[in-house]
Write a protein that holds these residues in place. Structure first.
Motif, PDB file in Angstrom:
ATOM      1  N   SER A  28      58.979  44.608  47.289  1.00 27.53           N
ATOM      2  CA  SER A  28      58.304  44.239  48.534  1.00 27.53           C
ATOM      3  C   SER A  28      59.137  43.194  49.275  1.00 27.53           C
ATOM      4  N   PHE A  29      58.952  43.155  50.584  1.00 30.66           N
ATOM      5  CA  PHE A  29      59.638  42.206  51.450  1.00 30.66           C
ATOM      6  C   PHE A  29      58.571  41.449  52.216  1.00 30.66           C
ATOM      7  N   GLU A  30      58.516  40.127  52.016  1.00 32.36           N
ATOM      8  CA  GLU A  30      57.509  39.287  52.657  1.00 32.36           C
ATOM      9  C   GLU A  30      58.186  38.407  53.697  1.00 32.36           C
ATOM     10  N   LEU A  31      57.731  38.492  54.939  1.00 29.51           N
ATOM     11  CA  LEU A  31      58.300  37.688  56.015  1.00 29.51           C
ATOM     12  C   LEU A  31      58.021  36.212  55.746  1.00 29.51           C
ATOM     13  N   ASN A  32      59.052  35.375  55.842  1.00 24.54           N
ATOM     14  CA  ASN A  32      58.882  33.938  55.633  1.00 24.54           C
ATOM     15  C   ASN A  32      58.218  33.286  56.837  1.00 24.54           C
ATOM     16  N   SER A  33      57.867  32.029  56.688  1.00 21.60           N
ATOM     17  CA  SER A  33      57.098  31.322  57.721  1.00 21.60           C
ATOM     18  C   SER A  33      57.819  31.237  59.063  1.00 21.60           C
ATOM     19  N   GLU A  34      59.153  31.253  59.069  1.00 19.36           N
ATOM     20  CA  GLU A  34      59.880  31.169  60.345  1.00 19.36           C
ATOM     21  C   GLU A  34      59.960  32.523  61.050  1.00 19.36           C
ATOM     22  N   ASN A  35      59.402  33.577  60.415  1.00 15.64           N
ATOM     23  CA  ASN A  35      59.347  34.932  60.976  1.00 15.64           C
ATOM     24  C   ASN A  35      60.721  35.520  61.284  1.00 15.64           C
ATOM     25  N   VAL A  36      61.744  35.124  60.514  1.00 16.70           N
ATOM     26  CA  VAL A  36      63.076  35.691  60.688  1.00 16.70           C
ATOM     27  C   VAL A  36      63.559  36.284  59.373  1.00 16.70           C
ATOM     28  N   THR A  37      63.573  35.470  58.334  1.00 18.19           N
ATOM     29  CA  THR A  37      64.051  35.939  57.031  1.00 18.19           C
ATOM     30  C   THR A  37      62.893  36.438  56.186  1.00 18.19           C
ATOM     31  N   MET A  38      63.227  37.126  55.113  1.00 19.08           N
ATOM     32  CA  MET A  38      62.185  37.655  54.240  1.00 19.08           C
ATOM     33  C   MET A  38      62.455  37.301  52.793  1.00 19.08           C
ATOM     34  N   LYS A  39      61.376  37.149  52.061  1.00 18.40           N
ATOM     35  CA  LYS A  39      61.448  36.943  50.617  1.00 18.40           C
ATOM     36  C   LYS A  39      61.445  38.319  49.971  1.00 18.40           C
ATOM     37  N   VAL A  40      62.369  38.521  49.036  1.00 20.93           N
ATOM     38  CA  VAL A  40      62.469  39.795  48.329  1.00 20.93           C
ATOM     39  C   VAL A  40      61.841  39.621  46.947  1.00 20.93           C
ATOM     40  N   VAL A  41      60.909  40.511  46.610  1.00 17.98           N
ATOM     41  CA  VAL A  41      60.275  40.497  45.290  1.00 17.98           C
ATOM     42  C   VAL A  41      60.333  41.919  44.742  1.00 17.98           C
ATOM     43  N   SER A  42      60.958  42.065  43.573  1.00 19.01           N
ATOM     44  CA  SER A  42      61.037  43.380  42.947  1.00 19.01           C
ATOM     45  C   SER A  42      60.594  43.248  41.499  1.00 19.01           C
ATOM     46  N   VAL A  43      59.740  44.180  41.067  1.00 16.38           N
ATOM     47  CA  VAL A  43      59.208  44.168  39.709  1.00 16.38           C
ATOM     48  C   VAL A  43      59.664  45.438  39.000  1.00 16.38           C
ATOM     49  N   LEU A  44      60.174  45.269  37.785  1.00 16.24           N
ATOM     50  CA  LEU A  44      60.603  46.396  36.956  1.00 16.24           C
ATOM     51  C   LEU A  44      59.672  46.492  35.758  1.00 16.24           C
ATOM     52  N   TYR A  45      59.049  47.653  35.597  1.00 16.03           N
ATOM     53  CA  TYR A  45      58.060  47.861  34.531  1.00 16.03           C
ATOM     54  C   TYR A  45      58.692  48.534  33.320  1.00 16.03           C
ATOM     55  N   ASN A  46      58.020  48.415  32.181  1.00 22.62           N
ATOM     56  CA  ASN A  46      58.382  49.118  30.941  1.00 22.62           C
ATOM     57  C   ASN A  46      59.801  48.807  30.466  1.00 22.62           C
ATOM     58  N   VAL A  47      60.168  47.544  30.478  1.00 23.91           N
ATOM     59  CA  VAL A  47      61.496  47.173  29.997  1.00 23.91           C
ATOM     60  C   VAL A  47      61.502  47.114  28.470  1.00 23.91           C
ATOM     61  N   THR A  48      62.669  47.261  27.900  1.00 22.72           N
ATOM     62  CA  THR A  48      62.796  47.215  26.439  1.00 22.72           C
ATOM     63  C   THR A  48      63.530  45.947  26.016  1.00 22.72           C
ATOM     64  N   ILE A  49      63.181  45.468  24.860  1.00 28.98           N
ATOM     65  CA  ILE A  49      63.829  44.279  24.291  1.00 28.98           C
ATOM     66  C   ILE A  49      65.263  44.655  23.882  1.00 28.98           C
ATOM     67  N   ASN A  50      66.137  43.654  23.795  1.00 29.77           N
ATOM     68  CA  ASN A  50      67.546  43.822  23.422  1.00 29.77           C
ATOM     69  C   ASN A  50      68.308  44.698  24.409  1.00 29.77           C
ATOM     70  N   ASN A  51      68.082  44.427  25.683  1.00 31.10           N
ATOM     71  CA  ASN A  51      68.759  45.150  26.753  1.00 31.10           C
ATOM     72  C   ASN A  51      69.047  44.152  27.875  1.00 31.10           C
ATOM     73  N   THR A  52      70.110  44.382  28.616  1.00 30.24           N
ATOM     74  CA  THR A  52      70.424  43.551  29.782  1.00 30.24           C
ATOM     75  C   THR A  52      70.114  44.349  31.032  1.00 30.24           C
ATOM     76  N   TYR A  53      69.298  43.756  31.903  1.00 29.44           N
ATOM     77  CA  TYR A  53      68.923  44.388  33.168  1.00 29.44           C
ATOM     78  C   TYR A  53      69.530  43.597  34.322  1.00 29.44           C
ATOM     79  N   SER A  54      69.883  44.312  35.383  1.00 33.23           N
ATOM     80  CA  SER A  54      70.439  43.686  36.579  1.00 33.23           C
ATOM     81  C   SER A  54      69.607  44.062  37.788  1.00 33.23           C
ATOM     82  N   CYS A  55      69.284  43.063  38.596  1.00 31.00           N
ATOM     83  CA  CYS A  55      68.600  43.260  39.876  1.00 31.00           C
ATOM     84  C   CYS A  55      69.652  43.012  40.953  1.00 31.00           C
ATOM     85  N   MET A  56      70.031  44.070  41.686  1.00 26.03           N
ATOM     86  CA  MET A  56      71.076  43.955  42.702  1.00 26.03           C
ATOM     87  C   MET A  56      70.458  44.043  44.093  1.00 26.03           C
TER      88      MET A  56
END
Length: 166
Positions: A82-110
């Motif tokens: 999701s992309f949430e507009l910040n209070s200055e109404n120009v930039t946005m906060k990026v929030v991404s959720v990844l479900y069902n991850v496994t232990i002993n693994n490296t994940y990257s959010c790009m």
């Protein structure tokens, strides 16, 4: 000793130079924003979930998840961004959720737009969590503009006292 006219003249020249540099930076980057992502384990979720947040991006970026174990896998069906507009109404906060991850693994959010690419890595094991983030500028025109402005500024800075005394 410099006269008042010389001091005013060189002060005005300095202001013009600083404004020209600021305009060059704006032209080089355009109006843009980017920030480092922070990836955390979401303990509030019912299953193993990762949450990637970056407070400030513009223009709107794309978000892609990757895994060291499942290289080449698409995580679009098990993630929600999701992309949430910040209070200055120009930039946005990026929030991404990844479900069902496994232990002993490296994940990257790009997170990437035309200006920059930021990556947040997280490795979750049974005993520890390791994080790493990095940012890369993609727009070579913007990078060149910033480098040139800084180089010219540092080259002319030692000349300022000499020019004011003439």
């Amino acid at each position: 000793m410099a006269s008042l006219g010389q001091i005013l003249f060189w002060s005005i020249i300095s202001i013009i130079f600083i404004l020209a540099g600021a305009i060059a930076l704006i032209i080089g980057f355009g109006i843009s924003a980017f920030s480092m992502p922070e990836v955390n384990v979401d303990y509030n979720a019912s299953s193993e979930t990762l949450r990637c947040e970056a407070p400030r991006w513009f223009p709107q970026p794309t978000v892609v998840w990757a895994s060291q174990v499942d290289q080449g896998a698409s995580f679009s069906e098990v993630s929600n961004t999701s992309f949430e507009l910040n209070s200055e109404n120009v930039t946005m906060k990026v929030v991404s959720v990844l479900y069902n991850v496994t232990i002993n693994n490296t994940y990257s959010c790009m997170i990437e737009n035309d200006i920059a690419k930021a990556t947040g890595d997280i490795k979750v094991t049974e005993s520890e969590i390791k994080r790493r983030s990095h940012l890369q500028l993609l727009n070579s025109k913007a990078s060149l503009c910033v480098s040139s402005f800084l180089a010219i500024s540092w080259a002319l800075l030692p000349l300022a006292p000499y020019l004011m005394l003439k």
